[in-house]
Design a protein around this motif. Structure first.
Motif, PDB file in Angstrom:
ATOM      1  N   VAL A 352      47.260  36.269  49.445  1.00  0.00           N
ATOM      2  CA  VAL A 352      47.195  36.971  50.738  1.00  0.00           C
ATOM      3  C   VAL A 352      45.841  37.648  50.914  1.00  0.00           C
ATOM      4  CG1 VAL A 352      48.125  38.911  52.052  1.00  0.00           C
ATOM      5  CG2 VAL A 352      49.676  37.292  50.971  1.00  0.00           C
ATOM      6  N   HIS A 353      45.375  38.336  49.877  1.00  0.00           N
ATOM      7  CA  HIS A 353      44.109  39.071  49.988  1.00  0.00           C
ATOM      8  C   HIS A 353      42.898  38.161  49.897  1.00  0.00           C
ATOM      9  CE1 HIS A 353      46.063  42.939  50.026  1.00  0.00           C
ATOM     10  NE2 HIS A 353      46.705  42.675  48.904  1.00  0.00           N
ATOM     11  N   MET A 354      43.062  36.969  49.335  1.00  0.00           N
ATOM     12  CA  MET A 354      41.919  36.051  49.205  1.00  0.00           C
ATOM     13  C   MET A 354      41.677  35.239  50.471  1.00  0.00           C
ATOM     14  SD  MET A 354      42.357  34.529  45.347  1.00  0.00           S
ATOM     15  CE  MET A 354      41.970  35.503  43.892  1.00  0.00           C
ATOM     16  N   LYS A 355      42.553  35.367  51.467  1.00  0.00           N
ATOM     17  CA  LYS A 355      42.376  34.573  52.675  1.00  0.00           C
ATOM     18  C   LYS A 355      41.073  34.916  53.394  1.00  0.00           C
ATOM     19  CE  LYS A 355      47.309  33.886  53.647  1.00  0.00           C
ATOM     20  NZ  LYS A 355      48.425  34.202  54.581  1.00  0.00           N
ATOM     21  N   LYS A 356      40.655  36.166  53.291  1.00  0.00           N
ATOM     22  CA  LYS A 356      39.459  36.610  54.005  1.00  0.00           C
ATOM     23  C   LYS A 356      38.199  36.561  53.137  1.00  0.00           C
ATOM     24  CE  LYS A 356      42.150  39.748  56.912  1.00  0.00           C
ATOM     25  NZ  LYS A 356      42.316  41.141  57.379  1.00  0.00           N
ATOM     26  N   VAL A 357      38.327  36.023  51.931  1.00  0.00           N
ATOM     27  CA  VAL A 357      37.205  36.005  50.996  1.00  0.00           C
ATOM     28  C   VAL A 357      36.804  34.554  50.726  1.00  0.00           C
ATOM     29  CG1 VAL A 357      36.429  36.652  48.680  1.00  0.00           C
ATOM     30  CG2 VAL A 357      37.976  38.155  49.938  1.00  0.00           C
ATOM     31  N   PRO A 358      35.534  34.197  50.901  1.00  0.00           N
ATOM     32  CA  PRO A 358      35.092  32.834  50.558  1.00  0.00           C
ATOM     33  C   PRO A 358      35.043  32.656  49.039  1.00  0.00           C
ATOM     34  CG  PRO A 358      33.227  34.165  51.259  1.00  0.00           C
ATOM     35  CD  PRO A 358      34.453  35.008  51.481  1.00  0.00           C
ATOM     36  N   LEU A 359      35.842  31.739  48.526  1.00  0.00           N
ATOM     37  CA  LEU A 359      36.016  31.583  47.087  1.00  0.00           C
ATOM     38  C   LEU A 359      35.276  30.360  46.568  1.00  0.00           C
ATOM     39  CD1 LEU A 359      39.855  32.301  46.809  1.00  0.00           C
ATOM     40  CD2 LEU A 359      37.979  33.907  46.477  1.00  0.00           C
ATOM     41  N   ALA A 360      34.799  30.476  45.330  1.00  0.00           N
ATOM     42  CA  ALA A 360      34.212  29.323  44.644  1.00  0.00           C
ATOM     43  C   ALA A 360      35.331  28.454  44.076  1.00  0.00           C
ATOM     44  CB  ALA A 360      33.280  29.799  43.529  1.00  0.00           C
ATOM     45  N   LEU A 361      34.968  27.254  43.636  1.00  0.00           N
ATOM     46  CA  LEU A 361      35.972  26.306  43.168  1.00  0.00           C
ATOM     47  C   LEU A 361      36.594  26.713  41.831  1.00  0.00           C
ATOM     48  CD1 LEU A 361      34.198  22.932  44.076  1.00  0.00           C
ATOM     49  CD2 LEU A 361      36.007  24.135  45.341  1.00  0.00           C
ATOM     50  N   ASP A 362      35.919  27.573  41.065  1.00  0.00           N
ATOM     51  CA  ASP A 362      36.451  27.923  39.746  1.00  0.00           C
ATOM     52  C   ASP A 362      37.421  29.100  39.786  1.00  0.00           C
ATOM     53  OD1 ASP A 362      34.615  29.817  40.446  1.00  0.00           O
ATOM     54  OD2 ASP A 362      33.679  29.970  38.461  1.00  0.00           O
ATOM     55  N   VAL A 363      37.755  29.602  40.961  1.00  0.00           N
ATOM     56  CA  VAL A 363      38.684  30.727  41.080  1.00  0.00           C
ATOM     57  C   VAL A 363      40.101  30.194  41.084  1.00  0.00           C
ATOM     58  CG1 VAL A 363      39.443  32.647  42.510  1.00  0.00           C
ATOM     59  CG2 VAL A 363      37.008  32.127  42.312  1.00  0.00           C
ATOM     60  N   ASP A 364      40.906  30.654  40.123  1.00  0.00           N
ATOM     61  CA  ASP A 364      42.301  30.239  40.013  1.00  0.00           C
ATOM     62  C   ASP A 364      43.180  31.486  40.102  1.00  0.00           C
ATOM     63  OD1 ASP A 364      44.710  29.043  39.560  1.00  0.00           O
ATOM     64  OD2 ASP A 364      44.379  28.687  37.416  1.00  0.00           O
ATOM     65  N   PRO A 365      43.955  31.675  41.179  1.00  0.00           N
ATOM     66  CA  PRO A 365      44.803  32.865  41.294  1.00  0.00           C
ATOM     67  C   PRO A 365      45.771  33.039  40.137  1.00  0.00           C
ATOM     68  CG  PRO A 365      44.660  31.723  43.403  1.00  0.00           C
ATOM     69  CD  PRO A 365      44.014  30.832  42.382  1.00  0.00           C
ATOM     70  N   ARG A 366      46.262  31.928  39.576  1.00  0.00           N
ATOM     71  CA  ARG A 366      47.202  32.054  38.453  1.00  0.00           C
ATOM     72  C   ARG A 366      46.507  32.625  37.219  1.00  0.00           C
ATOM     73  NH1 ARG A 366      52.133  30.560  36.885  1.00  0.00           N
ATOM     74  NH2 ARG A 366      52.525  29.678  38.957  1.00  0.00           N
ATOM     75  N   THR A 367      45.302  32.221  36.980  1.00  0.00           N
ATOM     76  CA  THR A 367      44.571  32.766  35.839  1.00  0.00           C
ATOM     77  C   THR A 367      44.318  34.260  36.025  1.00  0.00           C
ATOM     78  OG1 THR A 367      43.501  30.626  35.524  1.00  0.00           O
ATOM     79  CG2 THR A 367      42.501  32.528  34.441  1.00  0.00           C
ATOM     80  N   ILE A 368      43.960  34.639  37.235  1.00  0.00           N
ATOM     81  CA  ILE A 368      43.736  36.066  37.516  1.00  0.00           C
ATOM     82  C   ILE A 368      45.048  36.831  37.373  1.00  0.00           C
ATOM     83  CG2 ILE A 368      42.957  37.723  39.244  1.00  0.00           C
ATOM     84  CD1 ILE A 368      41.223  35.539  40.429  1.00  0.00           C
ATOM     85  N   ALA A 369      46.149  36.259  37.856  1.00  0.00           N
ATOM     86  CA  ALA A 369      47.444  36.928  37.754  1.00  0.00           C
ATOM     87  C   ALA A 369      47.872  37.081  36.300  1.00  0.00           C
ATOM     88  CB  ALA A 369      48.497  36.150  38.549  1.00  0.00           C
ATOM     89  N   ARG A 370      47.572  36.099  35.480  1.00  0.00           N
ATOM     90  CA  ARG A 370      47.910  36.219  34.052  1.00  0.00           C
ATOM     91  C   ARG A 370      47.186  37.392  33.404  1.00  0.00           C
ATOM     92  NH1 ARG A 370      46.425  30.961  31.040  1.00  0.00           N
ATOM     93  NH2 ARG A 370      46.855  32.384  29.296  1.00  0.00           N
ATOM     94  N   GLY A 371      45.986  37.635  33.845  1.00  0.00           N
ATOM     95  CA  GLY A 371      45.192  38.687  33.242  1.00  0.00           C
ATOM     96  C   GLY A 371      45.383  40.050  33.871  1.00  0.00           C
ATOM     97  N   THR A 372      46.334  40.209  34.791  1.00  0.00           N
ATOM     98  CA  THR A 372      46.543  41.500  35.452  1.00  0.00           C
ATOM     99  C   THR A 372      47.995  41.962  35.338  1.00  0.00           C
ATOM    100  OG1 THR A 372      46.830  40.310  37.548  1.00  0.00           O
ATOM    101  CG2 THR A 372      44.651  41.228  37.084  1.00  0.00           C
TER     102      THR A 372
END
Length: 654
Positions: A352-372
């Motif tokens: 939801v929060h990443m919709k307004k952010v231009p992301l690079a191809l190496d960004v994985d929400p699941r990886t970020i969620a695992r680390g938070t």
């Protein structure tokens, strides 16, 4: 629904309030000016010069007066040179007329009529009119519905938000699916109240949202109003209470009056524990302002008068302090738990929060969620924002995984302290300390995978090793707990093996604290000691989360207390020896990781695995020189100084 019919505004309330106030004050100033002018009885219309009576007589005898106009005591006229004059006669001078006739002066006489009748009436009534005007102005301010006017203490401070303030729907709420589903029934009622009335059902009058700060309670309440398309009144619990007795109760009444005019609607009370605390728990006779406000709120929610179409939603993170009368059926019928999101919920919140952010191809929400793990919705929103700010500061057009990694480092541990001056010996000890943690992590089967190890100082930590859990943990197993104690002592044992017993530093203070708390919780709360058995020796009233040990202890014999201390020490020493055995058996790997940290400052989990397996690290630059480590002569290509590719887990500060 037309919002303009629901909320008075500048276009629907009769003009600009600022301009109206300005006109009122201009009118008051004009009236005061007229009053001062009327008090001045001088005849300013003649435009003549006032002369002394004796000078007037001399001019008559000198034949320089052409004509006079006599009106009572006032004598005006024209001199032979054409100039005007004015003087005041003396009533005792009876020969004035004979002098004027002898001098050949033309005499005109008129009666002294005094001031006009309208002028007299205006002079007498103007003070009274001024008083009425000021009183009317003050009363208008007191009657303002917003309560912001002068003396508007008893008016509600609730603000009504409609679609023009930004519509929020359930699509904007993620990670709390159970709470959203439980509140969906309220939305259906607000859309079609007759659907439930036909079957004799009654919608709950109130819903209490309970959860930690930042979990999305306010956002969820606004989403209900947005889905139903109804007005949304919001107010804080502290806005009810004032220093004057009875003001809070008056504000409660006024708030419900406003809500009735806009029904069906939602009234959201944030931090309701500020006004809804248990009655009789404080000092004094109990008849204070807060309790009167609570009593009025109880009556309005479920009294003799029904408040149809008004849904009360309140939020708090302290439901245990609320008065029982608030929680009974008929008032807050439901308690909706809004917990911290799990890994799937964190993925949805990040998306939801990443919709307004231009992301690079190496960004994985699941990886970020695992680390938070343990992050609330507000924490995740802050993480995405910090990553975007870092990318902008570095001049990038896309937000990459490195920015998310650095952002979480900054959120949890603080900004990098690259300007911190450390000696070579301190850097070397920090590198071996973190290498000890990493090596025990790698050789404990039940430990979490390593995300990265770094010796870059952040906050109060000189370095850290960060795990990356595969999933959220809701229960802890015995083998995992013993492994975590061993990991905590990996840094201290590494210092002792490399630098000697006398050179062990204070860097393991936080590690010792975490290990001791975990061991004490295993003994006193979880019944994992064979000598004490499955008994609870803690008296903590709060639910246990994480590895924080409960405070205090139950009343027990001295022998039991000594046994508890003995078992805690035994668990800690077992972890200490477990870490010592791992590091002694793999001392060459310890040197390898430590020297790599000294050279590169940051190693990813994959880098550490390759070093342990004896492989070379990937070189981002084919022309990069190799670094020969003195421990075993293994050559490692020099890589770029930087972070790992993704986010990370809970750190173990040095």
């Amino acid at each position: 629904m037309n919002d303009n019919d629901k909320r008075p505004g500048p276009d629907n309330g009769g003009g600009n309030p600022w301009m109206k106030s300005l006109l009122i004050w201009v009118g008051i100033l004009v009236a005061l000016a007229m009053f001062v002018m009327l008090l001045d009885t001088r005849d300013v219309a003649t435009g003549s010069n006032t002369i002394a009576y004796s000078t007037f007589l001399d001019k008559v005898e000198a034949h320089t007066i052409k004509d006079v106009n006599v009106a009572g005591e006032v004598i005006t006229g024209t001199q032979t040179d054409g100039s005007k004059f004015r003087t005041y006669a003396i009533q005792s001078d009876l020969q004035l007329t004979d002098r004027l006739r002898k001098a050949g002066v033309e005499i005109n006489a008129k009666p002294d009529e005094g001031s006009p009748f309208w002028q007299i009436m205006l002079m007498q009534s103007l003070p009274f009119l001024l008083f009425l005007g000021i009183a009317y102005f003050v009363l208008r301010q007191m009657q303002k519905g917003s309560g912001s006017g002068a003396m508007g203490f008893g008016k509600s401070r609730a603000k009504m938000l409609t679609q023009r303030d930004g519509k929020v729907t359930f699509d904007d709420v993620a990670g709390i699916d159970e709470a959203r589903e439980e509140l969906q029934e309220i939305v259906e009622f607000l859309k079609d109240p007759t659907k439930f009335a036909r079957l004799g059902g009654k919608i709950p009058k109130g819903a209490l949202l309970v959860g930690s700060p930042g979990t999305g309670k306010t956002l969820l309440a606004r989403a209900i109003a947005g889905e139903a398309g109804v007005p949304f009144f919001t107010i804080s619990g502290s806005d009810f209470v004032e220093m004057f007795v009875g003001v809070g109760a008056s504000r409660v009444r006024d708030m419900f009056e406003q809500a009735k005019k806009s029904a069906p609607c939602i009234v959201f009370i944030d931090e309701i524990d500020a006004v809804g605390r248990h009655r009789g728990a404080g000092l004094g006779n109990g008849n204070d302002e807060r309790e009167q406000t609570l009593n009025q709120l109880l009556v309005e929610m479920d009294g003799f008068e029904a408040n149809e179409g008004i849904i009360i939603i309140a939020a708090t993170n302290r439901p245990d302090v609320l008065d029982p009368a608030l929680l009974r059926p008929g008032r807050f019928d439901r308690q909706v738990q809004v917990p911290r999101p799990d890994i799937e919920g964190r993925i949805k919140i990040l998306q939801v929060h990443m919709k307004k952010v231009p992301l690079a191809l190496d960004v994985d929400p699941r990886t970020i969620a695992r680390g938070t793990p343990g992050f609330s919705g507000a924490d995740l929103a802050n993480l995405v924002n910090e990553a975007a700010l870092l990318a902008a500061r570095r001049g990038k057009r896309l937000v990459a995984a490195a920015e998310f990694d650095d952002a979480r480092d900054k959120v949890m541990m603080g900004a990098e302290r690259r300007s911190m001056v450390m000696t070579d010996d301190e850097k070397r000890m920090t590198a071996y300390h973190e290498a000890g943690h990493a090596l025990v992590f790698a050789h404990e089967p039940t430990a979490d995978p390593i995300h990265k190890a770094t010796i870059i100082p952040r906050g109060f930590a000189l370095g850290m090793v960060q795990p990356l859990p595969e999933r959220d943990t809701y229960s802890y197993h015995r083998d995992k707990m013993h492994a975590d104690i061993a990991v905590a002592f990996g840094g201290r044992i590494a210092e002792e093996l490399v630098f000697g017993f006398d050179k062990v530093s204070s860097g393991a203070s936080n590690d010792i604290m975490q290990a001791t708390r975990l061991a004490r919780a295993m003994v006193t709360k979880w019944g994992l000691s064979d000598r004490l058995g499955p008994l609870d020796f803690s008296d903590s009233e709060e639910s246990f989360t994480g590895y924080s040990a409960p405070r205090g202890g139950k009343a027990m014999s001295d022998e039991t207390a000594r046994l508890i201390d003995s078992e805690v020490k035994r668990f800690v020493e077992q972890g200490l020896e477990r870490a010592r055995q791992i590091l002694t058996d793999h001392l060459d790997q310890l040197h390898l990781i430590a020297n790599a940290l000294l050279e590169l400052e940051t190693l990813t989990g994959e880098d550490i695995k390759r070093l342990i397996a004896g492989e070379e690290l990937d070189r981002p630059d084919s022309n990069a020189p190799t670094v020969v480590l003195p421990s075993n002569g293994t050559s490692i290509p020099k890589t770029r100084r930087g972070k790992g590719p993704g986010p990370f887990g809970n750190p173990l500060p040095a």
